[in-house]
Write an enzyme that holds these catalytic residues in place. Structure first.
Site, PDB file in Angstrom:
ATOM      1  N   THR A  63       1.043  -1.419  -0.272  1.00 17.27           N
ATOM      2  CA  THR A  63      -0.023   0.088  -0.001  1.00 17.27           C
ATOM      3  C   THR A  63       0.643   1.738   0.282  1.00 17.27           C
ATOM      4  O   THR A  63       2.067   1.096  -0.435  1.00 17.27           O
ATOM      5  CB  THR A  63      -0.641  -0.669   1.373  1.00 17.27           C
ATOM      6  OG1 THR A  63      -0.302  -0.027   2.429  1.00 17.27           O
ATOM      7  CG2 THR A  63      -1.432  -1.577   0.766  1.00 17.27           C
ATOM      8  N   LYS A  67       4.391   2.002  -3.084  1.00 20.54           N
ATOM      9  CA  LYS A  67       3.946   1.646  -4.336  1.00 20.54           C
ATOM     10  C   LYS A  67       4.812   1.954  -4.869  1.00 20.54           C
ATOM     11  O   LYS A  67       4.936   1.578  -6.722  1.00 20.54           O
ATOM     12  CB  LYS A  67       2.454   1.933  -5.294  1.00 20.54           C
ATOM     13  CG  LYS A  67       1.378   0.713  -3.900  1.00 20.54           C
ATOM     14  CD  LYS A  67       0.034   1.172  -4.362  1.00 20.54           C
ATOM     15  CE  LYS A  67      -1.020   0.540  -3.774  1.00 20.54           C
ATOM     16  NZ  LYS A  67      -2.197   0.456  -4.393  1.00 20.54           N
TER      17      LYS A  67
END
Length: 277
Positions: A63, A67
Protein backbone atom coordinates in the site's frame (compact mmCIF):
# COMPACT_ATOMS: atom_id res chain seq x y z
CA UNK A 1 6.12 -28.91 3.67
CA UNK A 2 8.05 -25.62 3.74
CA UNK A 3 6.32 -22.56 5.11
CA UNK A 4 5.17 -19.85 2.72
CA UNK A 5 5.00 -16.31 4.00
CA UNK A 6 3.23 -13.27 2.61
CA UNK A 7 2.22 -9.91 4.06
CA UNK A 8 0.81 -6.47 3.44
CA UNK A 9 3.18 -3.54 3.96
CA UNK A 10 2.66 0.20 4.22
CA UNK A 11 1.98 3.08 6.55
CA UNK A 12 -0.59 3.27 8.04
CA UNK A 13 -1.50 -0.42 7.89
CA UNK A 14 -3.75 -1.15 10.88
CA UNK A 15 -6.94 -0.57 8.86
CA UNK A 16 -5.99 -2.99 6.07
CA UNK A 17 -8.48 -5.71 5.10
CA UNK A 18 -5.77 -7.68 3.31
CA UNK A 19 -4.96 -10.08 6.19
CA UNK A 20 -8.62 -11.06 6.53
CA UNK A 21 -9.03 -11.54 2.78
CA UNK A 22 -5.83 -13.52 2.21
CA UNK A 23 -6.18 -15.69 5.32
CA UNK A 24 -9.75 -16.57 4.29
CA UNK A 25 -8.41 -17.62 0.90
CA UNK A 26 -5.72 -19.82 2.44
CA UNK A 27 -8.27 -21.50 4.69
CA UNK A 28 -10.70 -22.16 1.85
CA UNK A 29 -7.89 -23.50 -0.35
CA UNK A 30 -6.47 -25.72 2.40
CA UNK A 31 -3.11 -23.93 2.35
CA UNK A 32 -2.18 -24.65 5.96
CA UNK A 33 1.49 -23.83 5.42
CA UNK A 34 0.74 -20.32 4.16
CA UNK A 35 0.87 -17.39 6.59
CA UNK A 36 -0.10 -13.76 5.91
CA UNK A 37 0.83 -10.83 8.15
CA UNK A 38 0.95 -7.04 8.23
CA UNK A 39 3.97 -4.78 8.71
CA UNK A 40 3.99 -1.04 9.33
CA UNK A 41 6.83 0.24 7.14
CA UNK A 42 7.52 3.64 5.58
CA UNK A 43 9.82 4.57 2.68
CA UNK A 44 12.91 4.85 4.89
CA UNK A 45 12.52 1.44 6.53
CA UNK A 46 11.35 -0.57 3.54
CA UNK A 47 14.60 -1.04 1.59
CA UNK A 48 16.55 -2.69 4.41
CA UNK A 49 13.57 -4.85 5.39
CA UNK A 50 13.04 -6.00 1.81
CA UNK A 51 16.70 -6.88 1.26
CA UNK A 52 16.68 -9.31 4.20
CA UNK A 53 13.74 -11.45 3.12
CA UNK A 54 14.48 -15.17 3.07
CA UNK A 55 13.39 -18.01 0.76
CA UNK A 56 10.15 -18.63 2.68
CA UNK A 57 8.67 -15.41 1.29
CA UNK A 58 6.23 -15.91 -1.59
CA UNK A 59 4.37 -12.63 -1.91
CA UNK A 60 3.93 -9.04 -0.76
CA UNK A 61 0.95 -6.70 -0.97
CA UNK A 62 2.00 -3.06 -0.99
CA UNK A 63 0.00 0.00 0.00
CA UNK A 64 1.06 3.62 0.11
CA UNK A 65 3.72 4.90 0.33
CA UNK A 66 5.59 1.85 -1.02
CA UNK A 67 4.05 1.32 -4.45
CA UNK A 68 6.69 3.45 -6.17
CA UNK A 69 9.53 2.93 -3.72
CA UNK A 70 9.71 -0.79 -4.49
CA UNK A 71 10.03 -0.48 -8.26
CA UNK A 72 13.80 0.08 -8.61
CA UNK A 73 14.44 -2.78 -6.16
CA UNK A 74 12.79 -5.43 -8.33
CA UNK A 75 14.19 -7.79 -10.94
CA UNK A 76 11.22 -7.21 -13.23
CA UNK A 77 8.19 -4.91 -13.42
CA UNK A 78 5.27 -5.84 -15.68
CA UNK A 79 4.44 -3.42 -18.52
CA UNK A 80 1.10 -2.47 -16.93
CA UNK A 81 2.69 -1.65 -13.56
CA UNK A 82 5.40 0.30 -15.40
CA UNK A 83 2.79 2.30 -17.31
CA UNK A 84 0.79 3.08 -14.17
CA UNK A 85 3.93 3.81 -12.18
CA UNK A 86 2.87 1.67 -9.23
CA UNK A 87 3.49 -1.87 -8.00
CA UNK A 88 1.11 -3.26 -5.40
CA UNK A 89 2.15 -6.91 -5.65
CA UNK A 90 5.54 -8.61 -5.43
CA UNK A 91 6.07 -12.29 -6.17
CA UNK A 92 9.14 -14.49 -6.53
CA UNK A 93 10.04 -16.78 -9.43
CA UNK A 94 11.48 -20.27 -8.91
CA UNK A 95 15.00 -18.84 -9.17
CA UNK A 96 14.12 -16.08 -6.63
CA UNK A 97 13.81 -13.20 -9.04
CA UNK A 98 11.35 -10.56 -7.86
CA UNK A 99 8.43 -9.56 -10.09
CA UNK A 100 6.32 -6.45 -9.53
CA UNK A 101 2.74 -6.32 -10.78
CA UNK A 102 -0.30 -4.11 -10.34
CA UNK A 103 -3.58 -5.80 -9.41
CA UNK A 104 -5.35 -2.53 -8.53
CA UNK A 105 -6.23 -2.15 -12.21
CA UNK A 106 -7.75 -5.64 -12.27
CA UNK A 107 -9.76 -4.82 -9.15
CA UNK A 108 -11.08 -1.62 -10.69
CA UNK A 109 -12.07 -3.41 -13.90
CA UNK A 110 -13.96 -6.10 -11.98
CA UNK A 111 -15.71 -3.51 -9.79
CA UNK A 112 -16.82 -1.55 -12.86
CA UNK A 113 -18.02 -4.71 -14.57
CA UNK A 114 -20.09 -5.56 -11.48
CA UNK A 115 -22.28 -2.50 -12.17
CA UNK A 116 -22.65 -3.17 -15.87
CA UNK A 117 -19.71 -1.31 -17.40
CA UNK A 118 -18.51 -3.12 -20.51
CA UNK A 119 -16.38 -2.38 -23.53
CA UNK A 120 -16.33 -0.25 -25.49
CA UNK A 121 -16.87 2.86 -23.42
CA UNK A 122 -17.13 6.16 -25.25
CA UNK A 123 -16.54 8.45 -22.29
CA UNK A 124 -15.61 8.23 -18.64
CA UNK A 125 -14.89 10.64 -15.82
CA UNK A 126 -12.35 10.28 -13.02
CA UNK A 127 -12.82 12.51 -9.98
CA UNK A 128 -9.47 13.15 -8.35
CA UNK A 129 -5.93 12.96 -9.71
CA UNK A 130 -3.89 10.92 -7.22
CA UNK A 131 -2.31 7.48 -7.51
CA UNK A 132 -5.65 5.65 -7.72
CA UNK A 133 -6.66 7.91 -10.61
CA UNK A 134 -3.71 6.59 -12.59
CA UNK A 135 -4.87 3.00 -12.04
CA UNK A 136 -8.39 4.10 -12.99
CA UNK A 137 -7.10 5.41 -16.35
CA UNK A 138 -5.55 2.01 -17.03
CA UNK A 139 -8.73 0.18 -15.98
CA UNK A 140 -10.88 2.33 -18.24
CA UNK A 141 -8.44 1.78 -21.10
CA UNK A 142 -8.79 -1.96 -20.56
CA UNK A 143 -12.55 -1.53 -20.91
CA UNK A 144 -12.03 0.12 -24.28
CA UNK A 145 -12.39 3.74 -23.20
CA UNK A 146 -10.39 6.19 -25.28
CA UNK A 147 -11.77 9.49 -23.92
CA UNK A 148 -11.39 10.34 -20.24
CA UNK A 149 -11.94 13.53 -18.30
CA UNK A 150 -9.93 13.90 -15.10
CA UNK A 151 -11.45 16.35 -12.64
CA UNK A 152 -8.87 17.85 -10.28
CA UNK A 153 -8.34 20.87 -8.05
CA UNK A 154 -5.85 22.14 -10.62
CA UNK A 155 -4.29 21.02 -13.89
CA UNK A 156 -0.90 20.72 -12.17
CA UNK A 157 -2.25 17.96 -9.91
CA UNK A 158 -3.32 15.82 -12.87
CA UNK A 159 0.14 15.19 -14.30
CA UNK A 160 0.40 11.53 -13.31
CA UNK A 161 -2.93 10.26 -14.69
CA UNK A 162 -2.38 12.32 -17.87
CA UNK A 163 1.01 10.67 -18.29
CA UNK A 164 -0.58 7.23 -17.92
CA UNK A 165 -3.27 8.16 -20.43
CA UNK A 166 -0.66 9.15 -23.00
CA UNK A 167 1.21 5.85 -22.53
CA UNK A 168 -1.99 3.90 -23.05
CA UNK A 169 -3.25 5.94 -26.04
CA UNK A 170 -6.18 7.42 -24.11
CA UNK A 171 -7.32 10.95 -24.93
CA UNK A 172 -7.49 12.78 -21.59
CA UNK A 173 -8.75 16.20 -20.64
CA UNK A 174 -8.38 17.95 -17.29
CA UNK A 175 -11.38 19.67 -15.78
CA UNK A 176 -12.27 21.21 -12.44
CA UNK A 177 -14.08 19.48 -9.60
CA UNK A 178 -17.20 21.58 -10.12
CA UNK A 179 -17.87 20.32 -13.66
CA UNK A 180 -20.94 18.38 -12.59
CA UNK A 181 -22.38 18.13 -16.09
CA UNK A 182 -19.35 16.07 -17.14
CA UNK A 183 -19.93 13.70 -14.23
CA UNK A 184 -23.62 13.33 -15.08
CA UNK A 185 -23.02 12.58 -18.77
CA UNK A 186 -20.13 10.12 -18.44
CA UNK A 187 -20.74 6.46 -19.25
CA UNK A 188 -18.76 5.59 -16.12
CA UNK A 189 -17.59 7.66 -13.15
CA UNK A 190 -14.72 6.71 -10.85
CA UNK A 191 -14.38 8.77 -7.68
CA UNK A 192 -10.82 8.44 -6.38
CA UNK A 193 -10.79 11.25 -3.82
CA UNK A 194 -9.95 10.21 -0.24
CA UNK A 195 -12.89 10.00 2.18
CA UNK A 196 -13.03 13.56 3.62
CA UNK A 197 -12.28 15.21 0.27
CA UNK A 198 -14.85 13.00 -1.46
CA UNK A 199 -17.45 13.99 1.11
CA UNK A 200 -16.79 17.68 0.54
CA UNK A 201 -16.98 17.24 -3.23
CA UNK A 202 -20.26 15.33 -2.95
CA UNK A 203 -21.80 18.11 -0.86
CA UNK A 204 -21.65 20.37 -3.90
CA UNK A 205 -22.55 17.70 -6.45
CA UNK A 206 -25.71 18.72 -8.28
CA UNK A 207 -27.54 15.64 -9.56
CA UNK A 208 -30.39 16.55 -11.88
CA UNK A 209 -32.16 13.69 -13.57
CA UNK A 210 -30.71 10.23 -14.01
CA UNK A 211 -26.93 9.97 -14.53
CA UNK A 212 -25.85 8.40 -17.82
CA UNK A 213 -23.56 5.82 -16.22
CA UNK A 214 -22.72 3.97 -13.00
CA UNK A 215 -20.36 5.23 -10.32
CA UNK A 216 -17.45 3.49 -8.62
CA UNK A 217 -16.43 5.31 -5.44
CA UNK A 218 -13.18 3.79 -4.20
CA UNK A 219 -14.04 4.58 -0.57
CA UNK A 220 -15.49 1.55 1.23
CA UNK A 221 -16.03 2.48 4.87
CA UNK A 222 -18.43 3.84 5.81
CA UNK A 223 -20.63 2.79 2.93
CA UNK A 224 -22.54 4.10 1.09
CA UNK A 225 -20.72 7.36 0.62
CA UNK A 226 -22.63 10.59 0.05
CA UNK A 227 -21.84 10.49 -3.68
CA UNK A 228 -23.04 6.88 -3.98
CA UNK A 229 -26.26 7.75 -2.17
CA UNK A 230 -26.91 10.60 -4.58
CA UNK A 231 -26.24 8.32 -7.54
CA UNK A 232 -28.52 5.49 -6.46
CA UNK A 233 -31.27 7.94 -5.41
CA UNK A 234 -31.19 9.28 -8.96
CA UNK A 235 -31.67 5.79 -10.38
CA UNK A 236 -28.09 4.90 -11.37
CA UNK A 237 -25.93 2.04 -10.11
CA UNK A 238 -23.04 2.54 -7.72
CA UNK A 239 -20.37 0.30 -6.24
CA UNK A 240 -17.81 0.89 -3.50
CA UNK A 241 -14.12 0.32 -3.10
CA UNK A 242 -14.59 -2.96 -1.27
CA UNK A 243 -15.40 -4.63 -4.59
CA UNK A 244 -12.15 -3.29 -6.03
CA UNK A 245 -10.19 -4.32 -2.94
CA UNK A 246 -11.70 -7.80 -2.95
CA UNK A 247 -10.82 -8.52 -6.57
CA UNK A 248 -7.33 -7.03 -6.45
CA UNK A 249 -6.66 -9.27 -3.43
CA UNK A 250 -8.11 -12.28 -5.25
CA UNK A 251 -5.73 -11.65 -8.14
CA UNK A 252 -2.86 -11.37 -5.66
CA UNK A 253 -3.80 -14.76 -4.19
CA UNK A 254 -3.74 -16.26 -7.69
CA UNK A 255 -0.36 -14.74 -8.49
CA UNK A 256 1.18 -15.76 -5.16
CA UNK A 257 -0.21 -19.30 -4.84
CA UNK A 258 -0.90 -20.31 -8.43
CA UNK A 259 -4.46 -21.24 -7.45
CA UNK A 260 -7.77 -19.64 -8.36
CA UNK A 261 -8.90 -17.46 -5.48
CA UNK A 262 -12.10 -18.34 -3.56
CA UNK A 263 -13.77 -14.95 -4.04
CA UNK A 264 -16.99 -15.82 -2.21
CA UNK A 265 -15.19 -16.87 0.96
CA UNK A 266 -12.95 -13.81 0.79
CA UNK A 267 -15.99 -11.56 0.41
CA UNK A 268 -17.63 -13.00 3.53
CA UNK A 269 -14.45 -12.50 5.56
CA UNK A 270 -14.00 -8.91 4.41
CA UNK A 271 -17.63 -7.98 5.02
CA UNK A 272 -17.44 -9.48 8.49
CA UNK A 273 -14.49 -7.23 9.38
CA UNK A 274 -16.20 -4.14 7.97
CA UNK A 275 -19.40 -4.90 9.88
CA UNK A 276 -17.42 -4.92 13.15
CA UNK A 277 -15.94 -1.46 12.58
Amino acid sequence: MPEHRAAVLGSPIAHSLSPALHCAAYEALGLRDWHYGAFELDEDAFGAWFSELGPQWSGLSLTMPLKRVVMPLLSEVTPLAEAVGAVNTVTWTADRRTVGTNTDVYGLVQALRSVGVSAPLESACIVGAGATASSAVAALAELGCRNVTVLARSAERAGQPLEVAEKLSVQARVGTLDEHAVVMSAQAVVVTLPGPAAGEWAKGLHVSGRPDGPMLDVSYHPWPTRAAQLWTSAGAASVGGFEMLLHQAAEQVRLMTGLQAPVDEMRVAGEKVLASR
